[in-house]
Design a protein around this motif. Structure first.
Motif, PDB file in Angstrom:
ATOM      1  N   THR A  41       7.285   1.511   8.520  1.00  0.00           N
ATOM      2  CA  THR A  41       7.267   0.278   7.726  1.00  0.00           C
ATOM      3  C   THR A  41       5.899   0.104   7.062  1.00  0.00           C
ATOM      4  OG1 THR A  41       8.842  -0.703   9.257  1.00  0.00           O
ATOM      5  CG2 THR A  41       7.710  -2.228   7.794  1.00  0.00           C
ATOM      6  N   PHE A  42       4.841   0.334   7.845  1.00  0.00           N
ATOM      7  CA  PHE A  42       3.475   0.185   7.332  1.00  0.00           C
ATOM      8  C   PHE A  42       3.212   1.186   6.187  1.00  0.00           C
ATOM      9  CE2 PHE A  42      -1.064   1.378   7.483  1.00  0.00           C
ATOM     10  CZ  PHE A  42      -1.644   0.134   7.222  1.00  0.00           C
ATOM     11  N   PHE A  48       4.127   1.372  -1.362  1.00  0.00           N
ATOM     12  CA  PHE A  48       4.762   0.547  -2.396  1.00  0.00           C
ATOM     13  C   PHE A  48       3.738  -0.355  -3.082  1.00  0.00           C
ATOM     14  CE2 PHE A  48       6.941  -3.520  -3.497  1.00  0.00           C
ATOM     15  CZ  PHE A  48       7.637  -3.041  -4.605  1.00  0.00           C
ATOM     16  N   LEU A  49       2.867  -0.974  -2.270  1.00  0.00           N
ATOM     17  CA  LEU A  49       1.834  -1.852  -2.839  1.00  0.00           C
ATOM     18  C   LEU A  49       0.856  -1.053  -3.699  1.00  0.00           C
ATOM     19  CD1 LEU A  49       1.185  -4.190   0.243  1.00  0.00           C
ATOM     20  CD2 LEU A  49       2.386  -4.768  -1.882  1.00  0.00           C
ATOM     21  N   ALA A  50       0.551   0.167  -3.243  1.00  0.00           N
ATOM     22  CA  ALA A  50      -0.353   1.035  -4.023  1.00  0.00           C
ATOM     23  C   ALA A  50       0.282   1.362  -5.382  1.00  0.00           C
ATOM     24  CB  ALA A  50      -0.629   2.319  -3.250  1.00  0.00           C
ATOM     25  N   ILE A  61      -1.402   8.088   3.021  1.00  0.00           N
ATOM     26  CA  ILE A  61      -1.115   7.167   4.121  1.00  0.00           C
ATOM     27  C   ILE A  61      -0.075   7.733   5.096  1.00  0.00           C
ATOM     28  CG2 ILE A  61       0.708   5.838   2.930  1.00  0.00           C
ATOM     29  CD1 ILE A  61      -2.064   4.224   4.998  1.00  0.00           C
ATOM     30  N   TRP A  62       0.777   8.638   4.586  1.00  0.00           N
ATOM     31  CA  TRP A  62       1.846   9.204   5.428  1.00  0.00           C
ATOM     32  C   TRP A  62       1.318  10.160   6.499  1.00  0.00           C
ATOM     33  CZ3 TRP A  62       6.565   7.092   5.520  1.00  0.00           C
ATOM     34  CH2 TRP A  62       6.890   6.244   4.463  1.00  0.00           C
ATOM     35  N   ILE A  63      -0.016  10.449   6.438  1.00  0.00           N
ATOM     36  CA  ILE A  63      -0.663  11.252   7.494  1.00  0.00           C
ATOM     37  C   ILE A  63      -0.525  10.526   8.835  1.00  0.00           C
ATOM     38  CG2 ILE A  63      -2.958  12.031   8.321  1.00  0.00           C
ATOM     39  CD1 ILE A  63      -2.675  13.718   6.008  1.00  0.00           C
ATOM     40  N   MET A 196       9.522   3.819  -1.861  1.00  0.00           N
ATOM     41  CA  MET A 196       8.596   3.527  -0.762  1.00  0.00           C
ATOM     42  C   MET A 196       8.943   2.190  -0.100  1.00  0.00           C
ATOM     43  SD  MET A 196       6.695   6.070  -0.414  1.00  0.00           S
ATOM     44  CE  MET A 196       7.770   7.292  -1.123  1.00  0.00           C
ATOM     45  N   LEU A 197       9.358   1.225  -0.931  1.00  0.00           N
ATOM     46  CA  LEU A 197       9.790  -0.064  -0.388  1.00  0.00           C
ATOM     47  C   LEU A 197      11.057   0.144   0.451  1.00  0.00           C
ATOM     48  CD1 LEU A 197       9.500  -3.168  -0.273  1.00  0.00           C
ATOM     49  CD2 LEU A 197      10.889  -3.282  -2.340  1.00  0.00           C
TER      50      LEU A 197
END
Lengths: 224, 96
Positions: A41-42, A48-50, A61-63, A196-197
């Motif tokens: 979720t994070f 999505f915000l990016a 971020i998916w790391i 992404m959302l």
């Protein structure tokens, strides 16, 4: 339990009671589901915000999904040690989640490698992909990529969740998987930013909400 | 009184242990004691009888410096339990 001569009704009652006791003993802590629900979720929301606000993230971020494997292994070992009854389906369900994890990495590998391989094969045959700007007519080289690969990730999220939900007759996971399949269908019509959302929604539906429900149930059961 | 029923299984505590183990892969001794409300001494005797009959496997090991006994139903135990339930069903049908 005292020894005495049993009637057929008493025998039947003992069998029924004990089978039910074993069945009701299944207590999933929900910690693993919570962990992955929070991480997916994070990551989905941040991505999505990016996309929405055009943030430049210094790292992928998916790391975080890779880093989450470390606490997951620790949780697995700890919970396995604490388990006093091993259920018949626990090995099978464990295998489903391991295969899911392997497939996630296989898909990540595919996503990262297939573009280069395709480009290399095309080059060897004296070919390349081109893209044409309809407005200006400008033609430029297009590096091959996997189209809408994030939809495939969303589809994969639903698979082990639905199996677990059906085997354990746990409605929140069944509903979560259904919502995720809907997200998959929607993602086929949206661009990768909105995918992404949909990842975030799928992570919440598949694992975060069921994880919270399982954790609350576990806490209530162990408090008694 | 049942005449054709397996005497090993036709005992309150042994039947309870087998009924618990039939639905799981394996269970620790402490859980079986908790679920059956039996005393440790009595349960040990009945578990030994089931083990001697070849109906369950008993594994003894140490976990965090404490002895840990785990029980698991065997193939022979599953067959015996299924036969017992079948006999019980037949008996109940005759009684109807």
């Amino acid at each position: 339990m005292e020894e005495k001569n049993l009637t057929e009704q008493e025998s039947l009652q003992i069998i029924t009671d004990m089978i039910n006791k074993a069945k009701n003993d299944y207590r999933e802590t929900g910690v693993s589901a919570l962990l992955w629900g929070i991480v997916i979720t994070f990551c989905g929301l941040v991505s999505f915000l990016a996309y929405l606000f055009k943030w430049e993230l210094s790292f992928d971020i998916w790391i975080l999904t890779l880093l989450a494997i470390i606490p997951q292994i620790w949780i697995f070992i700890k919970e396995d040690k604490k388990r006093k009854i091993k259920h018949l389906d626990s090995d099978a369900l464990g295998a489903v989640w391991i295969v899911f994890a392997v497939n996630m990495f296989a898909l990540t590998f595919y996503q990262n490698i297939i573009g280069y391989t395709t480009e290399h094969i095309l080059k060897n045959n004296g070919l390349e992909w081109l893209e044409k700007n309809i407005a200006t007519g400008a033609v430029s080289t297009l590096h091959p990529f996997v189209v809408s690969v994030s939809s495939l990730y969303i589809m994969l999220y639903a698979m082990p969740t639905l199996i677990t939900g059906l085997v354990k007759k746990f409605k929140p996971m069944i509903i979560g998987a259904m919502i995720t399949y809907v997200c998959f269908v929607i993602s086929c019509f949206t661009d990768s930013g909105y995918d992404m959302l949909l990842h975030a929604i799928a992570g919440t539906a598949c694992w975060l909400i069921p994880g919270i429900i399982l954790y609350k149930k576990y806490k209530n059961a162990t408090a008694c | 009184m049942f005449k054709d029923l397996d005497p090993i299984l036709h005992s309150q505590l042994r039947l309870a242990v087998m009924s618990l183990l039939i639905g799981v892969k394996e269970a620790e001794f402490t859980v079986i004691r908790e679920k059956t409300n039996a005393t440790a001494g009595n349960l040990s005797v009945q578990v030994q009888k089931l083990k001697d009959a070849g109906y369950i496997d008993v594994t003894k090991q140490f976990k965090d410096n404490y002895p840990l006994t785990t029980c698991k139903i065997t193939k022979k135990g599953i067959e015996a339990f299924e036969d017992y339930v079948k006999s019980l069903q037949q008996y109940l049908q005759v009684k109807k």
